[in-house]
Motif scaffolding. Structure first.
Motif, PDB file in Angstrom:
ATOM      1  N   GLN A   1      42.129  36.282  33.050  1.00 40.84           N
ATOM      2  CA  GLN A   1      42.641  37.053  31.921  1.00 40.84           C
ATOM      3  C   GLN A   1      43.641  36.268  31.083  1.00 40.84           C
ATOM      4  OE1 GLN A   1      41.147  39.913  31.285  1.00 40.84           O
ATOM      5  NE2 GLN A   1      39.962  39.488  33.148  1.00 40.84           N
ATOM      6  N   GLY A   2      43.817  34.993  31.402  1.00 43.41           N
ATOM      7  CA  GLY A   2      44.729  34.165  30.628  1.00 43.41           C
ATOM      8  C   GLY A   2      46.191  34.409  30.924  1.00 43.41           C
ATOM      9  N   ILE A   3      46.486  34.935  32.117  1.00 47.46           N
ATOM     10  CA  ILE A   3      47.865  35.236  32.499  1.00 47.46           C
ATOM     11  C   ILE A   3      48.403  34.097  33.358  1.00 47.46           C
ATOM     12  CG2 ILE A   3      49.372  36.810  33.781  1.00 47.46           C
ATOM     13  CD1 ILE A   3      47.389  39.049  33.016  1.00 47.46           C
ATOM     14  N   GLY A   4      49.434  33.433  32.855  1.00 45.78           N
ATOM     15  CA  GLY A   4      49.979  32.296  33.565  1.00 45.78           C
ATOM     16  C   GLY A   4      51.166  32.632  34.432  1.00 45.78           C
ATOM     17  N   ARG A   5      52.000  33.578  33.978  1.00 43.82           N
ATOM     18  CA  ARG A   5      53.212  33.939  34.708  1.00 43.82           C
ATOM     19  C   ARG A   5      53.327  35.455  34.749  1.00 43.82           C
ATOM     20  NH1 ARG A   5      58.790  31.007  33.258  1.00 43.82           N
ATOM     21  NH2 ARG A   5      58.264  29.736  35.076  1.00 43.82           N
ATOM     22  N   ILE A   6      53.848  35.972  35.852  1.00 48.08           N
ATOM     23  CA  ILE A   6      54.026  37.414  35.989  1.00 48.08           C
ATOM     24  C   ILE A   6      55.446  37.709  36.449  1.00 48.08           C
ATOM     25  CG2 ILE A   6      51.594  37.828  36.482  1.00 48.08           C
ATOM     26  CD1 ILE A   6      52.320  38.152  39.447  1.00 48.08           C
TER      27      ILE A   6
ATOM     28  N   SER B   1      52.818  49.574  30.839  1.00 47.16           N
ATOM     29  CA  SER B   1      52.218  50.816  31.339  1.00 47.16           C
ATOM     30  C   SER B   1      51.827  51.760  30.207  1.00 47.16           C
ATOM     31  CB  SER B   1      53.162  51.509  32.330  1.00 47.16           C
ATOM     32  OG  SER B   1      53.501  50.637  33.384  1.00 47.16           O
ATOM     33  N   VAL B   2      51.605  51.201  29.034  1.00 50.25           N
ATOM     34  CA  VAL B   2      51.175  51.957  27.856  1.00 50.25           C
ATOM     35  C   VAL B   2      49.995  51.203  27.239  1.00 50.25           C
ATOM     36  CG1 VAL B   2      51.793  52.611  25.490  1.00 50.25           C
ATOM     37  CG2 VAL B   2      53.447  52.922  27.347  1.00 50.25           C
ATOM     38  N   ARG B   3      48.905  51.903  26.964  1.00 51.35           N
ATOM     39  CA  ARG B   3      47.765  51.237  26.339  1.00 51.35           C
ATOM     40  C   ARG B   3      48.176  50.653  24.988  1.00 51.35           C
ATOM     41  NH1 ARG B   3      41.891  53.902  26.521  1.00 51.35           N
ATOM     42  NH2 ARG B   3      41.576  51.861  25.533  1.00 51.35           N
ATOM     43  N   PRO B   4      47.998  49.360  24.785  1.00 51.61           N
ATOM     44  CA  PRO B   4      48.359  48.774  23.489  1.00 51.61           C
ATOM     45  C   PRO B   4      47.667  49.449  22.308  1.00 51.61           C
ATOM     46  CG  PRO B   4      48.042  47.047  25.109  1.00 51.61           C
ATOM     47  CD  PRO B   4      47.619  48.321  25.769  1.00 51.61           C
ATOM     48  N   ASN B   5      46.461  49.982  22.512  1.00 53.36           N
ATOM     49  CA  ASN B   5      45.761  50.649  21.419  1.00 53.36           C
ATOM     50  C   ASN B   5      46.517  51.861  20.883  1.00 53.36           C
ATOM     51  OD1 ASN B   5      43.630  48.925  21.147  1.00 53.36           O
ATOM     52  ND2 ASN B   5      42.065  50.327  21.895  1.00 53.36           N
ATOM     53  N   LEU B   6      47.428  52.421  21.696  1.00 61.52           N
ATOM     54  CA  LEU B   6      48.196  53.569  21.213  1.00 61.52           C
ATOM     55  C   LEU B   6      49.113  53.182  20.055  1.00 61.52           C
ATOM     56  CD1 LEU B   6      49.112  55.421  24.530  1.00 61.52           C
ATOM     57  CD2 LEU B   6      47.540  56.184  22.750  1.00 61.52           C
ATOM     58  N   LEU B   7      49.449  51.899  19.927  1.00 65.81           N
ATOM     59  CA  LEU B   7      50.271  51.460  18.807  1.00 65.81           C
ATOM     60  C   LEU B   7      49.510  51.540  17.490  1.00 65.81           C
ATOM     61  CD1 LEU B   7      51.775  50.283  21.333  1.00 65.81           C
ATOM     62  CD2 LEU B   7      52.504  48.418  19.848  1.00 65.81           C
ATOM     63  N   LEU B   8      48.175  51.654  17.597  1.00 72.13           N
ATOM     64  CA  LEU B   8      47.323  51.759  16.412  1.00 72.13           C
ATOM     65  C   LEU B   8      46.912  53.196  16.112  1.00 72.13           C
ATOM     66  CD1 LEU B   8      44.885  48.830  17.275  1.00 72.13           C
ATOM     67  CD2 LEU B   8      46.737  48.761  15.593  1.00 72.13           C
ATOM     68  N   LYS B   9      47.167  54.095  17.049  1.00 75.28           N
ATOM     69  CA  LYS B   9      46.642  55.454  16.941  1.00 75.28           C
ATOM     70  C   LYS B   9      47.596  56.336  16.155  1.00 75.28           C
ATOM     71  CE  LYS B   9      44.576  59.155  19.681  1.00 75.28           C
ATOM     72  NZ  LYS B   9      44.196  59.611  21.046  1.00 75.28           N
ATOM     73  N   GLN B  10      47.088  56.913  15.071  1.00 77.02           N
ATOM     74  CA  GLN B  10      47.910  57.766  14.217  1.00 77.02           C
ATOM     75  C   GLN B  10      48.451  58.955  14.994  1.00 77.02           C
ATOM     76  OE1 GLN B  10      45.876  59.163  10.733  1.00 77.02           O
ATOM     77  NE2 GLN B  10      47.753  59.812   9.708  1.00 77.02           N
ATOM     78  N   ASN B  11      49.753  59.210  14.825  1.00 74.89           N
ATOM     79  CA  ASN B  11      50.451  60.336  15.438  1.00 74.89           C
ATOM     80  C   ASN B  11      50.615  60.200  16.949  1.00 74.89           C
ATOM     81  OD1 ASN B  11      50.709  61.698  12.917  1.00 74.89           O
ATOM     82  ND2 ASN B  11      48.620  62.475  13.131  1.00 74.89           N
TER      83      ASN B  11
ATOM     84  N   LEU C   1      43.493  45.851  34.048  1.00 73.47           N
ATOM     85  CA  LEU C   1      44.059  44.643  33.462  1.00 73.47           C
ATOM     86  C   LEU C   1      43.231  44.097  32.303  1.00 73.47           C
ATOM     87  CD1 LEU C   1      46.442  42.741  33.722  1.00 73.47           C
ATOM     88  CD2 LEU C   1      45.045  41.303  35.210  1.00 73.47           C
ATOM     89  N   ALA C   2      41.936  43.920  32.497  1.00 73.53           N
ATOM     90  CA  ALA C   2      41.120  43.282  31.462  1.00 73.53           C
ATOM     91  C   ALA C   2      41.175  44.072  30.158  1.00 73.53           C
ATOM     92  CB  ALA C   2      39.679  43.135  31.946  1.00 73.53           C
ATOM     93  N   ARG C   3      41.053  45.386  30.241  1.00 76.10           N
ATOM     94  CA  ARG C   3      41.099  46.204  29.026  1.00 76.10           C
ATOM     95  C   ARG C   3      42.464  46.119  28.364  1.00 76.10           C
ATOM     96  NH1 ARG C   3      41.244  52.529  29.725  1.00 76.10           N
ATOM     97  NH2 ARG C   3      43.445  51.995  29.933  1.00 76.10           N
TER      98      ARG C   3
END
Length: 290
Positions: free
Chosen positions: A60-65, A219-229, A258-260
């Motif tokens: 997934q391209g994750i180098g550090r956690i 712990s929040v879907r990044p797509n919610l930053l695009l979702k109106q209201n 993780l992937a999504r």
């Protein structure tokens, strides 16, 4: 671009103690996240060699956690031990940053244990899940730990959002309490996450006011930053402008798949510099102070 995932749980029995099955005080999370959580991903790696898990991160391209301990023994009789996180850091020093847990209700003992975790165990910050501690961020019981963070030059991670535990109160996560902390401790690096819903605007105000306050979209879907209201849209607006150096990515795995989550984060319409900050640089600065 290699990702610094600020919020992820390594799939060992000690570190994954808060997931599937949830402890009693978090049982309501099963209902709230039933359509979001993929326990199958966790099952793929639980009890297996950790090398398999890090191969999954590589894919997934994750180098550090960043992996966080928790100490909520006074309120809910649960500890995710500092020792377990420190062991992971020792085994994967180039991949894992560890935060210590501390229970402010234990007073000087908690401060001593926290200092030991930083100075002797190789951990790099303090993790406070306030709703599990049943404390607001500005509760004076926590102040000795904040003072120690400043002395040790390490950040504090503070839960500031709604919580879904019906064994605690929602108000413990109100981000305006952080404003008082940031005023009282101007040299303290504060990483606030998840990002304040339903008080997102208040958290943005606190982060804008104070140079050392960061917002972790974990712990929040990044797509919610695009979702109106959705209530999260201002994070995208300000994260693409005045808070471009303050917003941090954390998948929240295994609470979210993780992937999504990574794909959604990479797809946000951020300017290139802000995307680099979001996925890696801002976490690096917040955690290490550089």
């Amino acid at each position: 671009m290699t990702i610094f995932d600020y919020s992820i749980t390594a799939p060992t029995e000690e570190l994954a103690a808060s997931y599937h099955p949830y402890p009693p005080h978090l049982a309501n999370y099963e209902r709230v996240y039933r359509n979001s959580t993929d326990h199958g991903e966790l099952a793929l790696f639980r009890g297996k060699p950790l090398a398999k898990f890090f191969e999954f991160l590589d894919s997934q391209g994750i180098g550090r956690i960043c992996v966080k301990a928790r100490d909520i023994r006074t309120t809910f009789n649960l500890t995710i031990p500092n020792e377990a996180v420190a062991s992971l850091v020792a085994d994967y020093p180039d991949r894992v940053v560890g935060f210590a847990g501390a229970d402010p209700h234990r007073g000087k003992i908690a401060v001593t244990e926290f200092e030991h975790a930083i100075r002797k165990m190789g951990l790099r910050g303090l993790n406070l899940q306030l709703y599990e501690l049943k404390l607001a961020a500005n509760d004076r019981k926590i102040y000795p730990l904040y003072e120690k963070c400043v002395e040790l030059n390490v950040p504090v991670n503070v839960h500031v959002s709604i919580n879904f535990s019906t064994k605690s109160l929602m108000r413990y996560g109100h981000p305006l309490a952080l404003d008082e902390v940031a005023v009282d401790f101007p040299d303290l690096r504060i990483i606030a996450g998840p990002p304040g819903w339903p008080w997102v605007q208040e958290l943005i105000g606190v982060a804008w006011r104070h140079p050392n306050v960061y917002i972790a979209i974990e712990s929040v879907r990044p797509n919610l930053l695009l979702k109106q209201n959705s209530g999260y849209e201002p994070l995208l607006t300000y994260g693409n402008s005045v808070l471009g150096d303050k917003i941090i990515f954390g998948s929240g795995w295994p609470l979210l798949p993780l992937a999504r989550t990574v794909q959604e984060a990479r797809s946000l319409p951020l300017k290139p510099a802000n995307m680099r900050g979001f996925l890696a640089d801002n976490a690096q600065r917040a955690v290490f102070g550089a």
